[in-house]
Design an enzyme around this catalytic site. Structure first.
Site, short mmCIF file in Angstrom:
data_model
loop_
_atom_site.label_atom_id
_atom_site.label_comp_id
_atom_site.label_asym_id
_atom_site.label_seq_id
_atom_site.Cartn_x
_atom_site.Cartn_y
_atom_site.Cartn_z
CD GLN A 70 32.75 -22.64 -17.23
OE1 GLN A 70 33.07 -23.87 -16.03
NE2 GLN A 70 32.01 -23.31 -17.74
NE ARG A 87 36.12 -26.49 -8.19
CZ ARG A 87 35.02 -26.48 -8.54
NH1 ARG A 87 33.78 -26.56 -8.35
NH2 ARG A 87 34.63 -26.14 -10.67
CG ASP A 143 28.42 -18.68 -12.00
OD1 ASP A 143 27.91 -19.21 -12.03
OD2 ASP A 143 29.44 -17.29 -12.29
CG HIS A 167 35.99 -21.71 -13.20
ND1 HIS A 167 37.00 -22.69 -12.98
CD2 HIS A 167 34.57 -22.22 -12.94
CE1 HIS A 167 36.19 -23.56 -12.56
NE2 HIS A 167 34.71 -23.90 -12.90
CB CYS A 184 30.48 -21.96 -15.34
SG CYS A 184 29.66 -21.47 -13.57
NE ARG A 191 35.28 -26.47 -16.92
CZ ARG A 191 35.60 -26.87 -15.90
NH1 ARG A 191 34.11 -26.38 -15.11
NH2 ARG A 191 35.69 -26.88 -14.33
N1 CP Z 1 31.30 -24.91 -12.86
C1 CP Z 1 32.04 -25.41 -12.39
O1 CP Z 1 33.36 -25.26 -12.06
O2 CP Z 1 31.03 -26.46 -12.15
P1 CP Z 1 31.39 -27.88 -10.32
O3 CP Z 1 31.73 -26.66 -9.25
O4 CP Z 1 29.90 -28.19 -10.82
O5 CP Z 1 32.70 -28.50 -10.92
#
Ligand code: CP
Length: 308
Positions: free
Chosen positions: A137, A107, A225, A134, A266, A294
């Site tokens: 997701q 990430r 979002d 992403h 998400c 997830r």
């Molecule tokens: N939706 C998501 O990626 O959550 P986090 O940022 O908590 O990993």
């Protein structure tokens, strides 16, 4: 060796295979304790590095638990604690980590960092979010839609608000999964034209409707979002809130949709900003199934990357 860097970079048939595997693996675990390993231990003897340069709850925990359920081990690493944050090149980091671990999930902020890591790694790399996309997701979101409503092909998905990295991955997924995507947000926060043009070039139906009330007519899924993503400067908060306030998903809006329309986010959500608690906790919402998925979607991605 297969990287999972973005949905549009993965073959359509492979995406469908990953999705079917995710559904099957979830079904196979029904009723089992979360710490119980899967019967086939597909990641036995494997170590996965989970590298975070940004905060995370869902991605961190779901990858970690997923690897453990499959019999593997994890190393959860913060970019700041590694030499990565102190001048060592991404290429050298990729070469070194590849000598220790079997797969790297990253990430990060810049997409270039992810791509450089993948270029120089000799083990698979998974995109756990960049400023631009992403993909994990959206695999979980599609899985969630399908377990509640059946195939997503031909369905209408409405994206409400900022054309951010999650929206970009919905654009990448529209053609391979065959859903219609309507984006409803202010023009100033539209997704990058490259994402829209790319989706249309792949054959996706992508439309823009600046009025969220008309956009949700006939929607099968509405997605919201946060109005300020992790990579957005704090100084833009007021401007973004002013632009996005008309795109709040609330009960009045959901009343314009069909009774069976699903709502997803998400997470993390900012209750009473982009979505009200009444919607998050209401009958249309599947946000916690989405969060759970997830885990299952990423387990299928991990197996696909490792070919196990
Ligand atoms: N939706 C998501 O990626 O959550 P986090 O940022 O908590 O990993």
């Amino acid at each position: 060796m297969s990287h999972f860097l973005d949905i549009h970079k993965t073959d359509d048939a492979e995406l469908r295979k990953i999705m079917e595997a995710a559904h099957a693996m979830k079904a196979a675990r029904a009723g089992r304790p979360k710490g119980a390993t899967d019967d086939d231990h597909p990641l036995a003897g494997r170590i996965v590095a989970l590298v975070f340069e940004k905060p995370s709850t869902r991605t961190r925990v779901s990858f970690d638990v997923g690897v453990r359920q499959m019999g593997g081990q994890t190393l959860v690493l913060s970019g700041q604690d590694m030499q990565l944050g102190h001048g060592e090149t991404i290429a050298d980091t990729a070469r070194v980590l590849s000598r220790y671990v079997d797969l790297i999930m990253l990430r990060t902020f810049r997409e270039d960092t992810l791509l450089e890591l993948a270029e120089h790694a000799t083990v698979p790399v998974i995109n756990g979010l960049t400023d631009r996309t992403h993909p994990c997701q959206i695999m979980a979101d599609i899985m969630t839609f399908e377990e509640h409503r059946g195939p997503i092909a031909g369905k209408k998905v409405v994206w409400a608000g900022d054309g951010n990295n999650v929206c970009a991955s919905f654009l990448h997924a529209a053609a391979p999964f065959g859903f219609e995507l309507t984006i409803s947000g202010p023009e100033q926060l539209d997704p990058e034209p490259e994402f829209v043009q790319g989706a249309r070039a792949q054959g996706a139906s992508v439309t823009f409707d600046r009025n969220l009330e008309t956009a949700v007519a006939g929607a099968d899924l509405i997605v919201a979002d946060t109005w300020v993503s992790m990579h957005d400067a704090a100084s833009t908060r007021e401007r973004r809130h002013n632009l996005l306030r008309p795109y709040q998903v609330n009960e009045d809006l959901m009343a314009l949709a069909k009774p069976e329309t699903l709502f997803m986010h998400c997470l993390p959500a900012h209750r009473e900003e982009e979505v009200t608690s009444a919607v998050m906790d209401g009958p249309h919402s599947v946000i916690f199934d989405e969060a759970e998925n997830r885990l299952h979607a990423q387990k299928a991605i991990l197996r696909w990357c490792l070919g196990v």
